[in-house]
Design a protein around this motif. Structure first.
Motif, PDB file in Angstrom:
ATOM      1  N   LEU A  28      29.772  43.630  43.418  1.00  0.00           N
ATOM      2  CA  LEU A  28      31.223  43.825  43.345  1.00  0.00           C
ATOM      3  C   LEU A  28      31.832  43.199  42.098  1.00  0.00           C
ATOM      4  O   LEU A  28      33.018  43.366  41.824  1.00  0.00           O
ATOM      5  N   GLY A  29      31.033  42.468  41.348  1.00  0.00           N
ATOM      6  CA  GLY A  29      31.539  41.868  40.111  1.00  0.00           C
ATOM      7  C   GLY A  29      32.548  40.761  40.355  1.00  0.00           C
ATOM      8  O   GLY A  29      33.440  40.517  39.543  1.00  0.00           O
ATOM      9  N   LEU A  30      32.409  40.079  41.473  1.00  0.00           N
ATOM     10  CA  LEU A  30      33.348  38.997  41.768  1.00  0.00           C
ATOM     11  C   LEU A  30      32.728  37.677  41.315  1.00  0.00           C
ATOM     12  O   LEU A  30      31.701  37.255  41.842  1.00  0.00           O
ATOM     13  N   ALA A  31      33.330  37.001  40.366  1.00  0.00           N
ATOM     14  CA  ALA A  31      32.763  35.751  39.859  1.00  0.00           C
ATOM     15  C   ALA A  31      33.535  34.532  40.363  1.00  0.00           C
ATOM     16  O   ALA A  31      32.954  33.533  40.751  1.00  0.00           O
ATOM     17  N   THR A  32      34.854  34.645  40.357  1.00  0.00           N
ATOM     18  CA  THR A  32      35.664  33.468  40.688  1.00  0.00           C
ATOM     19  C   THR A  32      36.440  33.684  41.980  1.00  0.00           C
ATOM     20  O   THR A  32      36.562  34.805  42.482  1.00  0.00           O
ATOM     21  N   ILE A  33      36.973  32.577  42.474  1.00  0.00           N
ATOM     22  CA  ILE A  33      37.832  32.644  43.656  1.00  0.00           C
ATOM     23  C   ILE A  33      39.019  33.568  43.382  1.00  0.00           C
ATOM     24  O   ILE A  33      39.428  34.347  44.247  1.00  0.00           O
ATOM     25  N   GLY A  34      39.521  33.520  42.153  1.00  0.00           N
ATOM     26  CA  GLY A  34      40.621  34.407  41.782  1.00  0.00           C
ATOM     27  C   GLY A  34      40.223  35.875  41.936  1.00  0.00           C
ATOM     28  O   GLY A  34      40.985  36.689  42.476  1.00  0.00           O
ATOM     29  N   ASP A  35      39.010  36.226  41.482  1.00  0.00           N
ATOM     30  CA  ASP A  35      38.524  37.611  41.639  1.00  0.00           C
ATOM     31  C   ASP A  35      38.461  37.985  43.117  1.00  0.00           C
ATOM     32  O   ASP A  35      38.843  39.084  43.516  1.00  0.00           O
ATOM     33  N   LEU A  36      37.945  37.058  43.893  1.00  0.00           N
ATOM     34  CA  LEU A  36      37.769  37.307  45.321  1.00  0.00           C
ATOM     35  C   LEU A  36      39.121  37.559  45.997  1.00  0.00           C
ATOM     36  O   LEU A  36      39.284  38.494  46.777  1.00  0.00           O
ATOM     37  N   LEU A  37      40.097  36.726  45.649  1.00  0.00           N
ATOM     38  CA  LEU A  37      41.417  36.877  46.277  1.00  0.00           C
ATOM     39  C   LEU A  37      42.083  38.182  45.857  1.00  0.00           C
ATOM     40  O   LEU A  37      42.904  38.737  46.580  1.00  0.00           O
ATOM     41  N   ARG A  38      41.714  38.679  44.675  1.00  0.00           N
ATOM     42  CA  ARG A  38      42.289  39.958  44.214  1.00  0.00           C
ATOM     43  C   ARG A  38      41.406  41.145  44.571  1.00  0.00           C
ATOM     44  O   ARG A  38      41.614  42.254  44.090  1.00  0.00           O
TER      45      ARG A  38
END
Ligand code: ADP
Ligand code: MG
Length: 735
Positions: A28-38
């Motif tokens: 999913l290309g999620l690296a940071t908590i910020g990515d995850l929340l978005r």
């Protein structure tokens, strides 16, 4: 627990679940908590209702909530091992679904039976499949909503965009943890702005988008994020427009006794009202001392080229040069021919027999020989050439203009903003820019994708255009109708007319890039392998000339031919010495052969809606009624077939471009090559969110006029700078 911030790696919430973390990172290309929340849910399932699955589609990935009718386990032997199979029948709004869970141990099967007792509610995700007249969910995973996992669910269950082996509840858990622990999430909206636009705080909106109690919480959260995206984008665009306005340009007012006046005097037809109106607007804008940036939309044949040519002549009358940038060699050559023909001796400047106020028109394309190119370049740099027509070759560094006053870009869709920029950079002061496109663009798309341009629409077609009749030829049900298609082609040729046969591929050999705008992505954007070999120019031409069209004069045209050969073929077709042209979509734009009345599109479902519409605009141009046959194997009721029916049912380009947009993924609409904004749009849909976009555009103008540097809203300024930077770097990478 340590506090985490939006910059923390997602490992902070995945705990010891390294496998799932890797799936989230890589899939999913999620690296940071910020990515995850978005990483917002794609949709929501109401846990209190039965899912509406009125018309399931085979192969579709479904997430459904249902009531368990029955749940039974039975042993079976696989290889030489004993296993258990638990079969659950689920009641939904639509058909029942049966779900099978496999267990290597009896006590796991027992647990399943206990979890999914008759009368309980459960959520399952799996692939829809039909078996013995009933529906199944294959490779299903799920859980009981009344059980332990179910208890932590809010009433609307978020369904996330997923990657294989990562389930929606996995993401739900880690996102819930992240929301509990995260601090320091920046809010682009200050309290004043939130009040002004009636928006939630970022934390409230994040909580509600990931776990709404009801639809109204979800609505409020979505409203905030959509408005945020729309506003940031409109701020970027408003700043670009302001930057354009701040630039100086040379005014090119023309003169009353120049080449434009001479051209108008000998025009063999009356300009349409639309051409006159837009012409007046352009005339005024060219005369001003800051650059015109205008998008001119109009159906194929609506007379855009005449409008553009008149603008070019006005610039020539003011001592400047105008460049016309075409997307292909064939089109550049065709523009040269038609513009030279329209100008007649007005294009023979400096030559014996040229009119006194004449200018000179030169061509510059990549396939020209060295000597010819040098000659063109010399005429361009000395200013002898008033009008320069060319392809990408015009963008090369070596090409220098004496005084470039106007750039006309034909068919925006093939040219990126960055290429426009490359050409405008060639002028000392910014030139005026006129972009022409035959693809009708709904208003908010224009506002988003071409938000830095002013737009005009040429709505009416010049008189004398014949209607085009479009029919779908459904080979899935009527395989023999193809014979009738070729018979129809022969009839047209016998009447002295010409025919296009368009194929999605050049040849059947593998590894080749098709030239069509192919739609072979499934719902999740994964590539779907075609089941049948697609019609290919070389093979189709060989078969037709040996069979159904034997004896007719035919030739092939596609992007892999040498430019001289393409040109020769196109000339022959234009001159009427060929009856049938078998080609790829290279004929898509601009090619103008009045005697061509019929177009056969093979595997028509492989083309996008707008592309089909553009292609058929090639026929019916000479006052003869046009016929377009959309030949397809797509099955009745399939989305592909619906698309073809839509094209057959209307010739309203705006209507079709909406259909097209609804069917495409947003990313294609906002392709990086067009705007560079692709990555900045997550929640916004340019059609659905028209009102939001319009409101954001007004808000952006207002905010910038109050506070041009956005000093009062530093987080908002940061977000705008971020998009500006990523758009700019998107251009760089491509260059
Ligand atoms: P577009 O570029 O929008 O596809 P063109 O400018 O090439 O359209 O015009 C298509 C054809 O219609 C050309 O042959 C052109 O000479 C002709 N044409 C343009 N304007 C008019 C008009 N006002 N009346 C009649 N014919 C026109
Ligand atoms: Mg044209």
């Amino acid at each position: 627990m340590v506090a985490i911030t939006p910059d923390s790696p997602i490992a902070a919430v995945f705990g010891s679940s390294h496998k799932k973390r890797k799936l989230a990172e890589e899939g999913l290309g999620l690296a940071t908590i910020g990515d995850l929340l978005r990483h917002f849910p794609r949709r929501y399932v109401a846990a209190t209702e039965l899912s509406e699955v009125a018309t399931p589609v085979v192969g579709e990935q479904l997430t459904i909530v249902g009531e368990v009718r029955s749940c039974d386990s039975a042993p079976f032997t696989a290889g030489n091992r004993r296993q258990w199979r638990t079969t659950i029948r689920l009641r939904t709004d639509g058909p029942d679904f049966s779900v099978t869970l496999f267990s290597p141990y009896k006590n796991l099967a027992d647990r399943h039976e206990a979890e999914f007792g008759a009368g309980s509610r459960a959520l399952f995700t799996g692939k829809a499949k039909q078996f013995r007249g009933g529906w199944q969910l294959e490779q299903a995973h799920g859980f009981a909503l009344d059980g332990e996992e179910g208890a932590m669910l809010s009433k609307l269950i978020p369904v996330y965009p997923l990657t294989a082996k990562l389930y929606t509840w996995d993401l739900q858990k880690v996102i819930a943890t992240a929301l509990d622990l995260v601090t320091g999430v920046p809010d682009v909206f200050t309290p004043e702005l939130r009040e002004r636009f009636e928006l939630l705080t970022v934390m409230q909106a994040l909580r509600w988008i990931h776990g709404p109690d009801d639809w109204s919480q979800l609505g409020a959260a979505q409203k905030r994020f959509r408005f945020e995206e729309a506003l940031v984008l409109q701020l970027v665009l408003a700043r670009r427009r302001a930057a354009h306005r701040a630039q100086g340009a040379r005014g090119r007012p023309g003169r009353p006794d120049g080449v434009l006046a001479a051209f108008d005097a000998r025009l063999p037809f009356e300009l349409t009202a639309g051409q006159r109106e837009i012409g007046d607007l352009v005339t005024a804008e060219l005369a001003r001392d800051h650059p015109m940036n205008r998008l001119l939309q109009g159906e194929v044949g609506s007379g855009k080229t005449v409008v553009a040519l008149r603008a070019m002549l006005q610039v020539v009358d003011s001592g400047g040069q105008a460049a016309l940038l075409a997307p292909t060699e064939v089109l550049a050559q065709q523009h040269l021919r038609s513009i030279s023909a329209m100008l007649g001796d007005l294009a023979q400047g400096g030559m014996l027999g040229g009119a006194a106020e004449a200018t000179s028109v030169v061509l510059l394309t990549g396939s020209m020989g060295r000597a010819a190119r040098q000659e063109s370049m010399l005429k361009i740099v000395t200013g002898e050439a008033g009008i320069v027509i060319g392809t990408h070759a015009l963008l090369q560094d070596a090409v220098e203009f004496a005084d470039l006053g106007l750039v006309v870009v034909d068919e925006q869709h093939r040219f990126g903003v960055e290429q426009r920029a490359a050409l405008t950079d060639k002028a000392g002061t910014p030139p005026h820019v006129l972009v022409m496109t035959a693809t009708p663009i709904p208003r908010t798309v224009a506002m988003t994708v071409f938000g830095d341009l002013e737009t005009s629409v040429l709505a009416e077609l010049p008189a004398g255009r014949a209607p085009i009749q479009t029919n779908v030829v459904p080979l899935a049900e009527q395989p023999t109708w193809i014979e009738r298609v070729w018979q129809r082609v022969r009839e047209e040729v016998e009447k002295g007319h010409q025919v296009y046969v368009v194929c999605p591929r050049i040849s059947g050999d593998s590894g080749e890039e098709g030239e069509s705008d192919q739609l072979d992505l499934d719902e999740d954007g994964k590539e779907v392998a075609p089941r049948r070999a697609l019609a290919a120019v070389e093979e189709v031409h060989a078969e037709l000339s040996a069979g159904p069209l034997a004896g007719l004069r035919s030739a092939v045209l596609h992007g892999r031919l040498a430019p001289e050969e393409k040109d020769r073929t196109m000339r022959a077709f234009a001159a009427g010495t060929l009856d049938v042209l078998v080609s790829t979509t290279v004929i898509e734009v601009g090619v103008d052969v009045h005697n061509a009345t019929t177009m056969v599109l093979l595997d028509a479902d492989r083309f996008g809606v707008s592309q089909l519409h553009q292609l058929r605009g090639r026929v019916g141009r000479g006052g003869l009624p046009g016929l377009c046959l959309l030949v397809s194997h797509a099955e009745l009721g399939s989305p592909a077939r619906d698309r073809l029916n839509a094209v057959a049912s209307t010739t309203d380009g705006f209507e079709l471009s909406r259909v097209d947009l609804e069917q495409r993924r947003e990313g294609d609409v906002l392709g990086a090559n067009q705007s560079g904004f692709r990555s900045s749009l997550v929640s916004l849909r340019v059609l659905r969110d028209e009102k939001t976009i319009v409101r954001a555009r007004e808000a952006a103008e207002a905010l910038l006029s109050e506070d041009p540097a956005l000093a009062q809203a530093p987080e908002l300024a940061t977000a705008v700078a971020e998009v500006e930077r990523s758009a700019a770097s998107g251009f760089m990478e491509k260059g």
